[in-house]
Every structure is written in structure tokens, then in C-alpha cells.
Design an enzyme around this catalytic site. Sequence first.
Site, PDB file in Angstrom:
ATOM      1  CG  ASN A  43     -43.672  36.825  70.792  1.00  0.00           C
ATOM      2  OD1 ASN A  43     -42.918  37.111  71.725  1.00  0.00           O
ATOM      3  ND2 ASN A  43     -44.389  37.731  70.150  1.00  0.00           N
ATOM      4  CE  LYS A  90     -47.833  38.233  71.893  1.00  0.00           C
ATOM      5  NZ  LYS A  90     -48.875  39.030  71.266  1.00  0.00           N
ATOM      6  CG  HIS A 144     -44.508  41.363  67.596  1.00  0.00           C
ATOM      7  ND1 HIS A 144     -45.633  42.018  68.065  1.00  0.00           N
ATOM      8  CD2 HIS A 144     -44.823  40.052  67.573  1.00  0.00           C
ATOM      9  CE1 HIS A 144     -46.576  41.121  68.311  1.00  0.00           C
ATOM     10  NE2 HIS A 144     -46.112  39.919  68.023  1.00  0.00           N
ATOM     11  CD  GLU A 164     -47.858  42.424  70.961  1.00  0.00           C
ATOM     12  OE1 GLU A 164     -46.837  42.053  71.558  1.00  0.00           O
ATOM     13  OE2 GLU A 164     -48.870  41.698  70.822  1.00  0.00           O
ATOM     14  CD  GLU A 176     -46.812  37.637  64.424  1.00  0.00           C
ATOM     15  OE1 GLU A 176     -46.988  36.568  65.010  1.00  0.00           O
ATOM     16  OE2 GLU A 176     -46.468  38.663  65.007  1.00  0.00           O
ATOM     17  N   GLY A 203     -53.658  38.007  69.219  1.00  0.00           N
ATOM     18  CA  GLY A 203     -54.227  38.039  70.563  1.00  0.00           C
ATOM     19  C   GLY A 203     -55.731  38.273  70.597  1.00  0.00           C
ATOM     20  CB  SER A 256     -55.716  33.974  66.928  1.00  0.00           C
ATOM     21  OG  SER A 256     -55.816  35.213  67.622  1.00  0.00           O
TER      22      SER A 256
HETATM   23  C1  PEP Z   1     -47.769  37.148  68.365  1.00  0.00           C
HETATM   24  O1  PEP Z   1     -47.845  38.049  69.187  1.00  0.00           O
HETATM   25  O2  PEP Z   1     -46.728  37.015  67.688  1.00  0.00           O
HETATM   26  C2  PEP Z   1     -48.930  36.273  68.192  1.00  0.00           C
HETATM   27  C3  PEP Z   1     -49.034  35.565  67.102  1.00  0.00           C
HETATM   28  O3  PEP Z   1     -49.836  36.265  69.219  1.00  0.00           O
HETATM   29  P1  PEP Z   1     -51.146  35.313  69.348  1.00  0.00           P
HETATM   30  O4  PEP Z   1     -50.742  33.940  68.916  1.00  0.00           O
HETATM   31  O5  PEP Z   1     -51.491  35.388  70.791  1.00  0.00           O
HETATM   32  O6  PEP Z   1     -52.184  35.903  68.454  1.00  0.00           O
END
Ligand code: PEP
Length: 249
Positions: free
Chosen positions: A9, A11, A94, A96, A166, A172, A211
Site C-alpha cells: 500500500n 499510500k 483503510h 486512514e 490492520e 506506521g 508494521s
Molecule cells: C498500512 O497502512 O496498510 C500499513 C500496514 O502500514 P505500515 O506497514 O506502514 O504499518
Amino acid sequence: MRPKLIVGNWKMNGSRTVNAALLAEIAAGLKGAKASCAVCVPAPYLHQVEELLKGSSIAWGAQDVSAYEGGAYTGEVCAKMLGDFGCRYVIVGHSERRAYHGESSELVARKAMAVLKEGMSPIVCVGETLAQREAGQTVEVVGAQLGAVLELLPADAVEKIVVAYEPVWAIGTGKNATPAMAQEVHAALRGQLRSRNAEAAEGVAILYGGSMKPENARELLGQPDIDGGLIGGAALKAQDFLAIIHATQ
Ligand code: PEP
């Protein structure tokens, strides 16, 4: 055994130059990989990414979609347009988007249906906040988020969705769920999918995101109900993304 799927992803990152270099390096390092992989890129780069990846083993997709089919919705991008650029996957819900754009689970469910209608697979993201985890509400929260999609989803379409667990507190932040914590939630999500379509549920990819990185990927991906990863930060570094893909073997 379900095949593994690793999805990047990106972003709101990238540029024409950076994308080309990143994809070239990923493609060069994929030899011998057992997992399928895909990148979900910002909409303006779909044409570039389609040109670079068509004919390769890397699939591509988008990070959001309109719930509407088309017409007078300024600024929106509909599923048919994403299909026009060869997308296989579209991320919906997501955290976000839920947090910064006020997306409800009902809206996410409508977006998932729009994606399916155009023959693509929605990657339905679910996850709890730290406060919800600490209050012991994790399974209830993710269950309600997935439940909104399953309510609209015809039973024979269950096999076409991808689910991504997630935890919001892990995205993040560098803090990942432990493999046991993630497995527990993945197993609950699969149980919920079974109640909609028992046979199809066994084939649904449930990805972990939050992460995931080369150092923790092998153990997370070794869990029986973790079928891959949705990768944010590490998907922007070719060698890290490749290490996660190769960790599935
Ligand atoms: C994401 O935003 O879908 C995600 C998993 O981010 P990160 O791997 O940076 O935690």
C-alpha cells in the site's frame, strides 16, 4: 494450503521516477518467489503502473474507490475507471480513510460491492484502536466492520474478497501485533466468513497489516490463518518488500 499474497500500500507516496525505479528493483528480485504480490498505488499513477507491470507477475490496484457508479460526483473515481486501468485489487476501508475521511462501515461495504461488480477484488480493511483493544473489544469491533460487508455480500461472492486485519495502533508505528494476537483475530474473522459461506471461507485470503517488516514477517506469515500481508512503509523500499515476499516460503 492457501497461497500467500503480499500487497504493498503505497499510500500518498511516489513520483513517476521513483515508481519506475521501485518497480524495476522489485521485479528484478522476484525470481523464485512463491507468494503472489501486488501494489496498490495512488490513482494518478495507475496508467504508468499498468504500462510497467502488464505481462509481469506483479498485480496492481487502487487504494480507494467511489461507492457511486459514475456521474456528477466531483473528485471521485469509480470502480469502472479502476477496471479500465487493469486493477485487480482495490483497498476499501483503510483505517486512514475511516479516521480522516469519516468513512463508516456501511459506506465501506458499498464500496466493496462497487469493486466486486466490476470484477475486481476488494481488500476490506478492519482493525481496532488501542483503546478498543485495551477495553477487550477487538473481536467485536472487527466483527462489526466485516459484518457490514457480509450483510451486502451475496454468499457466492465471499470467495472474491480479501480481508486485511490492520490494528490501528500498529499502522506506521513500528509496533506490530504479536503473531499470536494476530492469529486470534484472523481465526475469528475466518469463523465469521464461514458463517456466511463455509466452503468459500477456507479460500479467502486474510492479510495482516501493521508494521510488517523483514524482521517479523516470517513469524507472522507462519500462522495458520495469516495468508499474507498488507504492507505500508516497507513496501516503499524494494529490498524490504522483497524480503517479506520471500519470507513466505
Ligand atoms: C498500512 O497502512 O496498510 C500499513 C500496514 O502500514 P505500515 O506497514 O506502514 O504499518
